[in-house]
Every structure is written in structure tokens, then in C-alpha cells.
Design a protein around this motif. Structure first.
Motif, PDB file in Angstrom:
ATOM      1  N   SER A 148     -12.341  12.684   6.463  1.00 34.01           N
ATOM      2  CA  SER A 148     -11.192  13.027   5.623  1.00 34.01           C
ATOM      3  C   SER A 148     -11.611  12.857   4.166  1.00 34.01           C
ATOM      4  O   SER A 148     -12.675  12.285   3.888  1.00 34.01           O
ATOM      5  N   PRO A 149     -10.817  13.304   3.208  1.00 37.81           N
ATOM      6  CA  PRO A 149     -11.193  13.124   1.800  1.00 37.81           C
ATOM      7  C   PRO A 149     -11.382  11.665   1.389  1.00 37.81           C
ATOM      8  O   PRO A 149     -12.115  11.375   0.446  1.00 37.81           O
ATOM      9  N   THR A 150     -10.748  10.735   2.102  1.00 44.37           N
ATOM     10  CA  THR A 150     -10.864   9.317   1.730  1.00 44.37           C
ATOM     11  C   THR A 150     -12.157   8.696   2.224  1.00 44.37           C
ATOM     12  O   THR A 150     -12.642   7.723   1.642  1.00 44.37           O
ATOM     13  N   GLY A 151     -12.707   9.189   3.318  1.00 46.41           N
ATOM     14  CA  GLY A 151     -13.992   8.711   3.802  1.00 46.41           C
ATOM     15  C   GLY A 151     -13.988   7.398   4.554  1.00 46.41           C
ATOM     16  O   GLY A 151     -15.008   6.984   5.089  1.00 46.41           O
ATOM     17  N   GLY A 152     -12.871   6.683   4.593  1.00 41.44           N
ATOM     18  CA  GLY A 152     -12.844   5.391   5.269  1.00 41.44           C
ATOM     19  C   GLY A 152     -11.467   4.756   5.192  1.00 41.44           C
ATOM     20  O   GLY A 152     -10.489   5.386   4.771  1.00 41.44           O
ATOM     21  N   GLY A 153     -11.374   3.493   5.575  1.00 38.95           N
ATOM     22  CA  GLY A 153     -10.147   2.718   5.419  1.00 38.95           C
ATOM     23  C   GLY A 153      -9.216   2.717   6.613  1.00 38.95           C
ATOM     24  O   GLY A 153      -8.254   1.950   6.641  1.00 38.95           O
ATOM     25  N   ALA A 155      -8.392   3.946  -1.209  1.00 38.94           N
ATOM     26  CA  ALA A 155      -7.317   4.758  -0.635  1.00 38.94           C
ATOM     27  C   ALA A 155      -6.310   3.882   0.106  1.00 38.94           C
ATOM     28  O   ALA A 155      -5.092   4.099   0.012  1.00 38.94           O
ATOM     29  N   TRP A 156      -6.825   2.885   0.825  1.00 37.45           N
ATOM     30  CA  TRP A 156      -5.905   1.978   1.524  1.00 37.45           C
ATOM     31  C   TRP A 156      -5.079   1.177   0.513  1.00 37.45           C
ATOM     32  O   TRP A 156      -3.865   1.011   0.681  1.00 37.45           O
ATOM     33  N   ARG A 189      -6.490   9.445  -5.448  1.00 35.47           N
ATOM     34  CA  ARG A 189      -6.635  10.906  -5.484  1.00 35.47           C
ATOM     35  C   ARG A 189      -7.055  11.441  -4.119  1.00 35.47           C
ATOM     36  O   ARG A 189      -6.561  12.481  -3.668  1.00 35.47           O
ATOM     37  N   ALA A 190      -7.973  10.717  -3.464  1.00 38.96           N
ATOM     38  CA  ALA A 190      -8.452  11.176  -2.160  1.00 38.96           C
ATOM     39  C   ALA A 190      -7.335  11.118  -1.115  1.00 38.96           C
ATOM     40  O   ALA A 190      -7.220  12.024  -0.277  1.00 38.96           O
ATOM     41  N   TYR A 191      -6.523  10.063  -1.165  1.00 37.97           N
ATOM     42  CA  TYR A 191      -5.441   9.944  -0.189  1.00 37.97           C
ATOM     43  C   TYR A 191      -4.416  11.056  -0.389  1.00 37.97           C
ATOM     44  O   TYR A 191      -3.933  11.666   0.578  1.00 37.97           O
ATOM     45  N   ARG A 192      -4.097  11.346  -1.648  1.00 39.06           N
ATOM     46  CA  ARG A 192      -3.181  12.446  -1.941  1.00 39.06           C
ATOM     47  C   ARG A 192      -3.761  13.766  -1.449  1.00 39.06           C
ATOM     48  O   ARG A 192      -3.044  14.598  -0.884  1.00 39.06           O
TER      49      ARG A 192
END
Length: 428
Positions: A292-297, A345-346, A409-412
Motif C-alpha cells: 500500500s502507499p504507507t508501506g507498513g504499520g 501513517a499509524w 500523506r501516504a495514509y490519505r
């Protein structure tokens, strides 16, 4: 006697090196059980130790790991008398009997990495546990190589399921839905699990009816490159060797930022959940995690949500999964970026959630000195050790505020893609 301790006082590596060590700080990795230390010998030979000058051994008993010892290697062997002396300093853990053996489903999510998956799956299939099924989730694969490999095993305990949509959280949810066990244990395709892994997980769940998650020790299986040494020091996945039980209503005195100090709870390469509890929470957040755009979490998010829902989280170091860190500088740089963005992101998710934001901000304000100390410690661990600086790529350290901003930004962006934070929630 451990399976990795051979007759004639020979010790096998946890993971045979894929290539020779590339620098003089490389460390050979293995383990030894205390009964092997009673052998009347002066040296223990290490298999496949060519090119290594140092060894790290995890000293173990039936009750759990005692600790790590670092030793010099001389002529391919370590001094057993020195090993005994170091091991004698460790306090022995109290044994906790396993009172039940719940049905456990092991889920491994993978994508086009058959060679790595083979090592991981071989270790899972060798686990000493009576009631286990194994699900391989083939996530957005480019070929059918994984399916062909798994089906060729003809092991009735192992099956492969396709998840065409990319994303680790989506793959975890697919495995969760397909699981038949009451407990679902997640691990990765770049690991070697211990033979007693699932027994330790069962022991964790036997600690009480409120336990909804059990995590454990994730030591480095290989430290032959500077990139692996740096990552191992940064994440600290094998730093805690005592059992911890976390509950939302009982904040531990030594973790002032609880429950937001998620680094204490474990990591995604080694955790098991109560399947029903995770389904009640709506599954893993699709906007978090690799792919995903967040990459982890996604693992940290699940730990936090299970705690917040009233479940107990048990960290038991007897649950051991050895992890193969990225060996190259390029892989390390990519992993470091996703590690920081995923955590950010988290944090952004928590800060923007009306249900969790007030407590998060009040904890940061009321515990301001501890919060500053935590940020300072995180910054210090992100800096490479002096002997590694010239061997690693630049830009590995990112200020915490930048990671949070990038994570926000990644989470959005992940939500705009249509990734569902509660994909398994049952409509009211």
C-alpha cells in the motif's frame, strides 16, 4: 538437546549463509541449549563459519531463551568454557506448562519469492505441534510459481490461496477468512521459525481468557552484511527476553507512553491472534502495510486495536522466529523508508481518529519529558554505528516529524485508492 546442536559438539547456523560475509564485522548466528553446555569439551565447532570472526548464540532452556552471547571464533570454533561462563550469568525463566493445544492456522503471505518461501515453509512444516494447518496467500503474483511449488509438496496440511489485490493487509485478511483454527499465527516468507514456535504461542494464549494476541522474539538469522547489522540494531526485535503481558486497563510503570509505545508489542514477522477477536474488529486496515502507499504499520495497528478492545497481549520470548534482514544497501534504504512511513501513517491515523486522538495528545503532553526522551532515543538508534557509517547509503535517518508527515500523506493516498480500514466489518 536442541535440534541445532549436533553430536561431536558441532553447532549449525540458524540459516546457512546465502553468500560469504562481506565485511570483517560479520557475525555467525546460531543457538545452543543449556544441556549441551554440560558436555566435557573445550570447544564447539561451528558449521559453515568460513569468513566469520565472531559468533552470536542464543542460549536456551525448555522454559525459554536465557540470552545472547557474543564470542570470538578461532579456527572455526568457539570456546565452550567462555560460553558456559557467559551463560551462567543469565537468570533462568520460570517454566509455564502448556495447558491446551488450540487448533492453529499459520498464514504466510508472499509474492513471487519462491526461493525464500521454501526455507520459511520448510521450517513451519517441521514445527512440533499437533493441530496445525498452513495457508500460503499468493498476493498479486506475476506468475504461478508459488502455487506450483506448494501444490507439488502434496502436504495435506498446506494449501495456497490467491489474493489478486496487492497489499499485505489484504493478504492477511484473506488468510484470516480462510483459516479454520481458532488461533491464526502470522509470519513472513523471509524467516526460519523455531520448532517450538507454536507451542510457545499456545502457552501464551493459555495465560488467560482475555488474551487475544501473542507475539515473540524476532532475532536476526543472518548478520553477514553491514546493512543487516544496521537494521538489527535499529529495530531491536530481540532486545526483550522476558515475558510481558499488556492490558489497556493496567499501564506498565516502565512504559510511560503506554499504550502508544507500540514498539514493545512485537512485530509482524511473529504474532498470533484470536481469529474471532480480529473479525470483530473488522480485520486488518487495508490502508496500512506493504503493498500500500504507507508501506507498513498494519501489525502495530492491530496490536493497538486489540488492546483498546480490552484484550490482553502477551509477549513471550519463547516464541522464536528468526528473520533474514535485507542484505543489500539498496534493500536497506527501501526498507528504512517504508519502516518510517508505516509508523508515521499509524501515528497519523491515531492523531486523526476522534476516538483515540484526545488520549494520544494528552499522553504526549502529560508525559512530555518521556516523549522527548523517546524521540531522542529513536533518533540515536536510527544513526548507524561509527564503524558502519562509511559502509551504508546516506539518508537512512529521517526526522520523526518528516516520517509522520510522509505517513499522513501516504495514509490519505491509500484511502483515496479505496483501501478499506475495516474491510471485514459486518454491516450494522
Amino acid at each position: 538437546m536442541t535440534d541445532l546442536t549436533l553430536p561431536e559438539t558441532t553447532i549449525r547456523p540458524v540459516l546457512p549463509a546465502a553468500a560469504p560475509p562481506v565485511w570483517d564485522g560479520a557475525t555467525w548466528i546460531g543457538e545452543i541449549w543449556t544441556d549441551a553446555l554440560d558436555l566435557d569439551c573445550a570447544a564447539a565447532r561451528l558449521e559453515h563459519a568460513e569468513g566469520f570472526e565472531r559468533a552470536r548464540l542464543l542460549v536456551r532452556t525448555d522454559a525459554g531463551p536465557l540470552g545472547f552471547v557474543d564470542l570470538d571464533i578461532t579456527d572455526g570454533a568457539v570456546d565452550v568454557r567462555r560460553l558456559r561462563a557467559l551463560a551462567a550469568r543469565f537468570p533462568a525463566p520460570a517454566p509455564v506448562p502448556v495447558s491446551s493445544t488450540p487448533a492453529i492456522t499459520v498464514v504466510i503471505c508472499t509474492r513471487d519469492r519462491v526461493s525464500m518461501l521454501q526455507t520459511a515453509l520448510d521450517s513451519v512444516r517441521a514445527v512440533n505441534y499437533p493441530d496445525v494447518e498452513i495457508i500460503i496467500v499468493d498476493n498479486a503474483a506475476a506468475t504461478d510459481a508459488t502455487r506450483r511449488y506448494v501444490e507439488a509438496l502434496a502436504d495435506p496440511r498446506v494449501r495456497v490461496i490467491d489474493e489478486p489485490r496487492p497489499g499485505l493487509s489484504r493478504a492477511r485478511n484473506t488468510g484470516l477468512l480462510a483459516a479454520t483454527g481458532d488461533v491464526v499465527a502470522f509470519t513472513d516468507d523471509d524467516v526460519v521459525v523455531d520448532r517450538h514456535w507454536l507451542a510457545a504461542i499456545a502457552r501464551g494464549f493459555a495465560r488467560g481468557e482475555s488474551v487475544t494476541c501473542v507475539s515473540g522474539l524476532v532475532p536476526a538469522a543472518e548478520l553477514r552484511t553491514p546493512a543487516q547489522a544496521y537494521f538489527d540494531a535499529r529495530v531491536g526485535w530481540s532486545a526483550c527476553l522476558r515475558t510481558r503481558v499488556f492490558e489497556w486497563a493496567a499501564p506498565p510503570s516502565d512504559i510511560p507512553l503506554f499504550p502508544f509505545a507500540v514498539g514493545h508489542y512485537g512485530t509482524g514477522a511473529n504474532f498470533a491472534v484470536d481469529r474471532a477477536a480480529v473479525l470483530r474488529l473488522g480485520g486488518f486496515d487495508e490502508a496500512l502495510g506493504a503493498g500500500s502507499p504507507t508501506g507498513g504499520g498494519e501489525d502495530l495497528d492491530m496490536f493497538f486495536r486489540l488492546l483498546r478492545a480490552g484484550g490482553a497481549l502477551v509477549y513471550d520470548p519463547a516464541s522464536v522466529v528468526w528473520h533474514r534482514h535485507r542484505a543489500s544497501s539498496e534493500g536497506l534504504a527501501a526498507q528504512s523508508r517504508t519502516y518510517g512511513v508505516g509508523l508515521g501513517a499509524w501515528i497519523a491515523k491515531i492523531a486523526c481518529d476522534r476516538a483515540t486522538a484526545p488520549q494520544a495528545f494528552s499522553t504526549a503532553l502529560l508525559r512530555a519529558p518521556e516523549f522527548v526522551k523517546y524521540l531522542s532515543y529513536s533518533a540515536s538508534t536510527a544513526k548507524p554505528a561509527e564503524e558502519l557509517v562509511h559502509l551504508l547509503p546516506e539518508g537512512l535517518t529521517t526526522p520523526a516529524w518528516r516520517s509522520v508527515l510522509a505517513g499522513f500523506r501516504a495514509y490519505r493516498a491509500a484511502l483515496r485508492e479505496g483501501r478499506d480500514p475495516l474491510p471485514l466489518a459486518v454491516p450494522a
